[in-house]
Design an enzyme around this catalytic site. Structure first.
Site, short mmCIF file in Angstrom:
data_model
loop_
_atom_site.label_atom_id
_atom_site.label_comp_id
_atom_site.label_asym_id
_atom_site.label_seq_id
_atom_site.Cartn_x
_atom_site.Cartn_y
_atom_site.Cartn_z
N ALA A 41 -10.66 47.91 44.43
CA ALA A 41 -9.68 48.64 43.62
C ALA A 41 -9.86 50.15 43.80
O ALA A 41 -8.87 50.89 43.89
CB ALA A 41 -9.82 48.27 42.15
N ARG A 60 -0.18 50.46 40.21
CA ARG A 60 -0.59 51.85 39.94
C ARG A 60 0.61 52.72 40.27
O ARG A 60 1.21 52.58 41.31
CB ARG A 60 -1.80 52.24 40.78
CG ARG A 60 -3.04 52.30 39.94
CD ARG A 60 -4.24 52.79 40.74
NE ARG A 60 -4.89 53.86 40.05
CZ ARG A 60 -4.98 55.11 40.50
NH1 ARG A 60 -4.48 55.43 41.65
NH2 ARG A 60 -5.60 56.03 39.80
N CYS A 91 -13.32 46.82 40.53
CA CYS A 91 -14.25 46.66 41.65
C CYS A 91 -14.05 47.72 42.73
O CYS A 91 -13.15 48.55 42.68
CB CYS A 91 -14.07 45.27 42.26
SG CYS A 91 -12.45 45.05 43.04
#
Lengths: 542, 458
Positions: free
Chosen positions: A68, A99, A65
């Site tokens: 993100a 991440r 989305c």
């Protein structure tokens, strides 16, 4: 453009028809437009792909989305900032250290908040009565406990719906705490993918931080745009650039601090790695400050060398050019020696790449350096220009789902705009395609290759069945699906916790990892000996 | 220092949650949905949630986690997501052919007030749900409770949407295992099998999220609880719900809906909770406990007695989900350890009361917080150091900074293997937990002992 050495023996047009026929008719028509079988000799003008449109509900997409794209990708890597997620707990939890954007604090006393996760943890009463007061208090608490260089606030789905004015809270708390507070309206439902979040992050950086502080930068100074230091990629890129005598002012946003965001306008050239996530900033910086940008690719030995030569051409300085050439010679020689062990095991291996918005293209070059062949490639959320090249931008229509993503009106800064190049030389570089240009992924894909945008689960399944690639490059959600088929999957978002993969050292790391993966004993052991032997044996001694 | 900015001095916070000891509801609902045979979980919200939940479960299990999403756009977020869900249901059944779709919601669809009951009803009326297939649903607002609440809500959803009473009892016992690992579900089934109880367990992720590599991929493995078994749960003679937070709601709903009496027990982690579980199984089934079970129990006692000196008096910090922590706390107390700091992110004052009650009179003061976070836990540890920390993968940042022996326990564990294959429940699970705890404590003793005091035998 290259053509396939290994013919997978699949008629791609009929394959595409077969795959789309699995869907209800309306969906089939939609999905068909997201698949293009590349024809040789097509300069990318006749063929066209549908991209950056809404996801089909229920199709099992890889996409994430807007939040993100904004917090997770562009803003999250700033290590000396506290990033507060305004929403229920999930959004911040899932983006907590998942991440692999590495960061080194600046010096012994340097700040580093990347191991932390901050959220307003909205409860039902915040949904009912509004969460602005709680957000303000959360910023106060973060400021008091941590004294970060800056604070970011990220909106999540319900924030937009209940009407919390996070911009007003940010302005107020900036004044109260004396710490810059940047608020991002990156609600998850905006746009159709992570891409909207990139744009929102770019706008706010440009609007609120860029150019707010000054710094002296040397003549050969650059920014690296769209490089997030996954697995240490930016460290390797910086190592090589510095060895060449090129000064990196700021990286957006791997291994970066808030100060870098504010002073980046002092550099003399912008290098764009991930075109999708950061091209907005590159464009706006050029308009406002006169900094030209060029597309580079630091993935793969030859692309790395080629990118360095482009930089040399831009700065047009004999001593710099000589130094760059000597670095290239030294680094290539060392990498080639190290690669010799792996090349024979990789030559001719076929691959598919389905990664975010840039890597599916960047890694093709590295694979070709290693003798591997990309058969199929696609992005999750790239736009047509990333597939077809920036020349198609004038023909891209912004559809209803993305029209609410703001476009900033940018003009030249009356005091600080400074053309970096002599106009005649600039024109020459433009003619050579060196500036403000990106050719897109499919210029590098030849006859007999297939491009799929926003690939779905069932499409990947069918591709495996029909084309049986030696390796697929994708992400965590697909990895173990693909590997259940007995096909190795190299994650090209998180590098399977390895890296760096950029630059010369990265090429060697990648080759070693992919070699190990393809030749893992596991793939040959999937058939159990009990299933293949005769069901009856006479005895134990024969 | 990874968490260099965490001060020792504790200031109360009223708004900022730092390093949460929980996540949000839908991931629990997704996990529960995967425990039904042939089920595709579906996230009714914008697609980021679904991507995050699948990724987190996948990082924990190293297994495929299939789920679909309504992929809300801004338009749907304003005008409602009915069209998205109807289209999703049609696409899912025609492309992926599950037996059942288990829909959960997110903060987005909950805030706009989408009515799942009505939308699913419409899907059925419009023929979007093929014959013999079904769509079940649960409301899982992310701004209430935690992932544990979401798990509980979906298990309750299974009961509400599926279970019926035919008026004739089938002699079976329902076991609702709660949010435990596939290996634990396997172990709970093994124990019930040893007792000789005829049972239905739901959900059941064993074989789904710890499957084999054979060169073939099946989106729906031949595992999970069949929907018809959950339907027949309404005819059971009783329900054992393991864990107040995870399982009690479903069991009580089944009681009021189908008049199946229920009993809520702790999760069978450690000696005493396993004893109570087995005793309950024995009573409800009217059987006696076989020697094989007593043999396993005796093995556990044997290890406790052999190694008690290394457990005695050791201080432990715990973080995780309420049902697991309650049972674990009791087990550590059985070993004469001292769980001095206990934090869950999941709200519920009952948790604090229960932990205090368990630790009362044991000769130490316990810090306990429901709706706490790992930042607070770390500060407590700085103020009162511990010999061991047990919790999920995120503990490793505290562990490295403070140099504390560490046992991974709970969800998510994203950096080690084992949790999906070896249980922590039952007597066997108790031995495994002790093995893990002793492993890190004795490794530490080996690391730190002066050379002349280095021991060969423990």
């Amino acid at each position: 453009m290259t053509t396939l050495k290994t013919d997978p023996g699949v008629d791609l047009e009929s394959f595409v028809d077969e795959v789309t026929s699995l869907y209800p008719p309306k969906v089939a028509k939609k999905r068909r437009a997201h698949m293009v079988v590349r024809k040789d000799g097509d300069p990318g003008l006749a063929q066209q792909i549908e991209a950056n449109t809404r996801t089909v509900p229920g199709i099992i997409t890889q996409r994430g989305c807007c939040y993100a794209g904004c917090k997770g990708v562009v803003i999250g890597p700033y290590g000396d900032m506290v990033h507060i997620v305004h929403g229920p707990v999930g959004c911040s939890f899932y983006a907590w250290l998942t991440r692999r954007n590495q960061f080194r604090a600046r010096g012994e006393a340097g700040k580093n908040y990347l191991s932390y996760c901050f959220t307003t943890d909205m409860q039902d009463e915040d949904i009912i009565f509004g969460g602005e007061k709680k957000l303000a208090q959360a910023i106060r608490e973060a400021a008091a406990i941590f004294r970060p260089e800056a604070i970011s606030v990220h909106a999540t789905c319900p924030v937009g719906l209940i009407g919390d004015d996070i911009q007003a809270v940010a302005r107020e708390l900036s004044k109260e705490t004396g710490i810059p507070v940047m608020a991002f309206n990156c609600e998850g439902y905006k746009g159709v993918s992570q891409s909207a979040g990139h744009h929102i992050a770019n706008n706010k950086i440009f609007d609120m931080a860029l150019g707010t502080r000054e710094r002296e930068a040397g003549r050969f100074s650059v920014n690296v745009l769209g490089e997030y230091n996954i697995g240490g990629d930016a460290y390797e890129i910086e190592r090589v650039l510095e060895k060449c005598g090129i000064e990196v002012v700021a990286t957006f946003s791997g291994n970066s601090v808030y100060e870098d965001m504010c002073t980046a306008h002092s550099a003399n050239l912008n290098l764009v790695m991930c075109h999708r996530s950061i091209n907005y900033l590159a464009e706006m910086m050029e308009t406002k400050f006169g900094i030209p940008w060029m597309k580079v690719n630091f993935i793969g030995m030859r692309s790395m060398s080629q990118s360095l030569r482009k930089i040399a051409r831009y700065f047009d300085d004999a001593a710099l050019t000589a130094r760059i050439e000597s670095v290239i010679a030294e680094e290539e020689a060392r990498a080639e020696t190290a690669l010799a062990a792996y090349m024979p095991g990789l030559e001719g291996k076929t691959a598919m790449l389905f990664v975010g918005g840039s890597r599916a293209h960047h890694y093709m070059h590295l694979m070709r350096d290693l003798g591997m062949e990309p058969l199929v490639a696609g992005f999750e959320f790239a736009h047509r220009d990333d597939y077809e090249g920036r020349r198609v931008i004038p023909t891209i229509r912004v559809d209803a789902d993305s029209k609410n993503i703001e476009e900033l009106k940018v003009t030249a800064d009356p005091e600080r705009y400074r053309p970096r190049l002599d106009p005649a030389y600039r024109e020459q570089l433009e003619r050579e395609g060196l500036l403000s240009s990106y050719e897109g992924m499919w210029d590098d894909m030849g006859e007999g290759t297939l491009v799929i945008d926003d690939v779905s689960h069932v499409e990947i399944e069918k591709l495996i069945h029909r084309m049986n690639p030696d390796i697929i490059c994708s992400g965590i959600k697909d990895k173990y699906v693909i590997e259940k088929f007995g096909v190795p999957c190299k994650q090209l978002h998180n590098y399977d916790y390895s890296g760096p993969y950029a630059g010369y050292e990265g090429a060697v790391n990648f080759a070693r990892d992919v070699y190990a993966m393809i030749h893992s004993p596991a793939w040959k052991l999937t058939r159990s000996p009990f299933d293949t032997g005769p069901t009856l044996t006479a005895g134990l001694n024969d | 220092m990874l968490l260099r900015h965490t001060p020792t001095e504790i200031k109360e916070r009223s708004a900022l949650n730092i390093n949460p000891a929980k996540t949000c509801q839908p991931i629990g609902a997704m996990y529960a949905g995967l425990g039904i045979k042939g089920c595709l979980p579906h996230s009714h919200g914008s697609q980021g949630c679904c991507a995050y939940h699948r990724s987190t479960l996948t990082r924990h299990y190293k297994e495929p986690v299939s789920a679909a999403t309504s992929s809300f756009t801004e338009g749907a977020s304003v005008f409602g997501g009915q069209a998205n869900l109807l289209q999703a249901i049609e696409n899912i059944f025609s492309v992926y052919e599950p037996e059942i779709i288990a829909v959960h919601t997110t903060c987005l669809s909950e805030t706009i007030g989408d009515d799942l009951n009505q939308i699913v009803d419409k899907a059925v009326k419009e023929g979007k749900v093929p014959d013999g297939k079904q769509v079940i649903f649960a409301s899982t607002p992310s701004y209430v409770g935690s992932h544990v609440t979401g798990f509980s809500n979906m298990v309750k959803g299974m009961v509400k949407c599926l279970a019926v009473s035919s008026g004739k009892k089938n002699g079976k016992v329902n076991i609702i295992p709660g949010w435990v690992e596939p290996a634990d579900m396997e172990e709970i089934k093994r124990i019930a099998g040893m007792i000789g109880v005829s049972f239905t367990m739901f959900p059941d992720t064993s074989g789904v999220l710890n499957g084999p590599l054979t060169g073939e991929y099946h989106m729906f493995p031949d595992a999970g609880t069949p929907a018809e078994d959950i339907r027949a749960a309404g005819d059971a003679i009783g329900t054992l719900a393991l864990g107040e937070w995870c399982s009690a709601d479903a069991a009580r709903t089944l009681d009021s809906q189908c008049k199946v009496p229920c009993r809520v027990l702790d999760m069978p982690i450690g000696l005493k909770a396993t004893d109570r579980f087995i005793d309950a199984l024995r009573v409800v089934a009217g059987t006696s406990v076989p020697d094989t079970v007593n043999f396993e129990r005796g093995q556990l006692i044997d290890v406790i007695s052999d190694y008690h000196q290394y457990f005695f008096g050791k201080k432990v910090a715990l973080v995780g989900d309420p049902d697991q922590l309650i049972a674990l706390t009791e087990f550590l107390l059985t070993l004469d350890m001292q769980p001095v700091h206990v934090v869950t992110g999941t709200p519920g004052k009952k948790f604090e009361a229960r932990i205090r009650e368990l630790c009362a009179g044991k000769g130490f003061d316990v810090n306990v917080r429901a709706a706490g976070d790992m930042f607070l836990l770390h500060q407590w540890i700085k103020n009162e150091p511990v010999d061991l920390i047990m919790g999920n993968t995120y503990c490793k940042y505290i562990v490295r900074d403070e140099d504390i022996p560490y046992v991974r326990f709970g969800f998510p564990i994203m950096d080690r293997v084992g949790h999906q294959y070896f249980p922590v429940t039952g007597y066997k699970g108790g031995i495994r937990l002790m093995e893990k705890i002793l492993g890190v404590l004795l490794d530490r003793a080996d690391r730190d002992a002066p050379e002349e005091k280095f021991e060969l035998v423990y």
